[in-house]
Design a protein around this motif. Structure first.
Motif, PDB file in Angstrom:
ATOM      1  N   GLY A   6      31.106  41.563  51.612  1.00 19.30           N
ATOM      2  CA  GLY A   6      31.358  40.191  50.919  1.00 19.30           C
ATOM      3  C   GLY A   6      30.119  40.070  50.158  1.00 19.30           C
ATOM      4  N   GLY A   7      30.553  38.999  49.090  1.00 18.70           N
ATOM      5  CA  GLY A   7      29.351  38.626  48.323  1.00 18.70           C
ATOM      6  C   GLY A   7      28.226  37.837  49.192  1.00 18.70           C
ATOM      7  N   LEU A   8      26.986  37.879  49.205  1.00 22.99           N
ATOM      8  CA  LEU A   8      26.225  37.321  49.915  1.00 22.99           C
ATOM      9  C   LEU A   8      26.341  37.572  51.364  1.00 22.99           C
ATOM     10  CD1 LEU A   8      25.846  34.368  47.610  1.00 22.99           C
ATOM     11  CD2 LEU A   8      24.422  36.202  47.451  1.00 22.99           C
ATOM     12  N   SER A   9      26.962  38.332  51.901  1.00 21.53           N
ATOM     13  CA  SER A   9      27.365  38.664  53.379  1.00 21.53           C
ATOM     14  C   SER A   9      25.762  39.173  54.039  1.00 21.53           C
ATOM     15  CB  SER A   9      28.584  39.407  53.701  1.00 21.53           C
ATOM     16  OG  SER A   9      28.518  40.648  53.225  1.00 21.53           O
ATOM     17  N   GLY A  10      25.598  38.289  55.031  1.00 21.16           N
ATOM     18  CA  GLY A  10      24.188  38.945  55.491  1.00 21.16           C
ATOM     19  C   GLY A  10      23.086  39.251  54.721  1.00 21.16           C
ATOM     20  N   GLY A  55      34.991  35.783  58.030  1.00 18.49           N
ATOM     21  CA  GLY A  55      35.715  34.661  57.369  1.00 18.49           C
ATOM     22  C   GLY A  55      34.730  33.889  56.660  1.00 18.49           C
ATOM     23  N   GLN A  56      35.074  33.351  55.287  1.00 19.54           N
ATOM     24  CA  GLN A  56      34.321  32.781  54.452  1.00 19.54           C
ATOM     25  C   GLN A  56      33.253  31.667  55.139  1.00 19.54           C
ATOM     26  OE1 GLN A  56      35.916  31.162  51.028  1.00 19.54           O
ATOM     27  NE2 GLN A  56      34.315  29.371  50.994  1.00 19.54           N
ATOM     28  N   GLN A  57      32.132  31.981  55.280  1.00 19.26           N
ATOM     29  CA  GLN A  57      31.027  30.982  55.712  1.00 19.26           C
ATOM     30  C   GLN A  57      30.974  30.863  57.167  1.00 19.26           C
ATOM     31  OE1 GLN A  57      29.256  27.737  52.843  1.00 19.26           O
ATOM     32  NE2 GLN A  57      31.554  27.297  53.246  1.00 19.26           N
ATOM     33  N   TYR A  70      32.585  36.174  52.257  1.00 21.03           N
ATOM     34  CA  TYR A  70      31.573  35.601  51.556  1.00 21.03           C
ATOM     35  C   TYR A  70      30.660  34.543  52.336  1.00 21.03           C
ATOM     36  CZ  TYR A  70      29.884  32.141  47.942  1.00 21.03           C
ATOM     37  OH  TYR A  70      28.986  31.433  47.336  1.00 21.03           O
ATOM     38  N   LEU A  71      29.416  34.715  52.230  1.00 24.70           N
ATOM     39  CA  LEU A  71      28.491  33.943  52.812  1.00 24.70           C
ATOM     40  C   LEU A  71      28.464  33.940  54.296  1.00 24.70           C
ATOM     41  CD1 LEU A  71      27.984  30.540  50.771  1.00 24.70           C
ATOM     42  CD2 LEU A  71      26.268  32.403  51.139  1.00 24.70           C
TER      43      LEU A  71
END
Length: 244
Positions: A72-76, A106-108, A90-91
């Motif tokens: 995911g984008g910007l994950s970890g 899940g997102q955030q 994402y995030l």
């Protein structure tokens, strides 16, 4: 910079995207797909990293952590030395630096956790504002999260199940099985408890709690104004048997 362009002796690596896996020279068995994915990974000795990062800047700052999966984008993207984290969204887990064995889906999910370990967050915004707590479990959209972003928690060993269950809790060892109403204005706790004290509450101020099988109560039972039902029954056994 090209992907994987510093690799010398490392093997079985896959790097696709600008700056993906661009610093490591001796690491092996790494998968980095996406701009900046695993950009900072760099071991001093030959290491089987087994890291998998997919997405823009996913796991960008991991240096020596191993066996992490972030999708995911910007994950970890703040992880540095943490190990065995599993992240999807994402995030998700995007502030974690050194924590290990976290699951964020899940997102955030777990977006604010920085050093906690052993947390499981499944659902958008699950454990959203937990910062350093460990061994929490949250399942549900917003479970263990925050109502307006102003409340942060360092609590550990909590269990949250349901939509926004345990919102704004900051304590340790709590249980919430709950769901917000359709207007998103009131939390409806069905079961709450405290693992440290053994306290457990069932039901709400309205409705009926139904027991479908036998009930065995070893402690003191309180019913309404009767603080010790067993003693009252023993004291009034004659009246009870005669229905007086």
């Amino acid at each position: 910079s090209g992907s994987g362009d510093a690799l010398t002796t490392g093997g079985y690596n896959t790097a696709i995207g600008g700056f993906a896996l661009t610093a490591d020279d001796v690491g092996s068995k790494t998968t980095a797909i996406g701009w900046g994915a695993l950009q900072a990974q760099n071991y001093s000795t030959a290491t089987d990293s087994l890291n998998v990062a997919v997405g823009y800047n996913s796991s960008k700052f991991i240096t020596t952590g191993v066996q992490n999966t972030t999708v995911g984008g910007l994950s970890g993207d703040a992880l540095t030395t943490g190990n065995n984290n599993a992240v999807l969204g994402y995030l998700a887990l995007s502030a974690e630096t050194t924590g290990s064995n976290n699951v964020a889906i899940g997102q955030q999910a777990l977006v604010s956790n920085t050093t906690g370990s052993g947390n499981v967050a499944v659902g958008k915004d699950a454990l959203q504002n937990h910062t350093t707590g460990s061994s929490n479990t949250a399942i549900g959209d917003g479970a263990g999260g925050t109502s307006d972003g102003s409340v942060t928690s360092t609590g550990s060993r909590n269990v949250y199940i349901g939509y926004k269950a345990g919102l704004d809790n900051t304590d340790d060892d709590k249980l919430y099985i709950s769901s917000y109403d359709s207007d998103n204005s009131a939390e409806r706790n069905l079961i709450t408890g405290d693992f440290s004290t053994g306290d457990l509450s069932l039901g709400q101020t309205s409705g009926t709690v139904t027991i479908l099988n036998d009930a065995d109560i070893d402690g003191t039972l309180t019913l309404g104004s009767l603080s010790d039902v067993e003693s009252s029954i023993n004291t009034n056994s004659t009246n009870i048997s005669s229905n007086d």
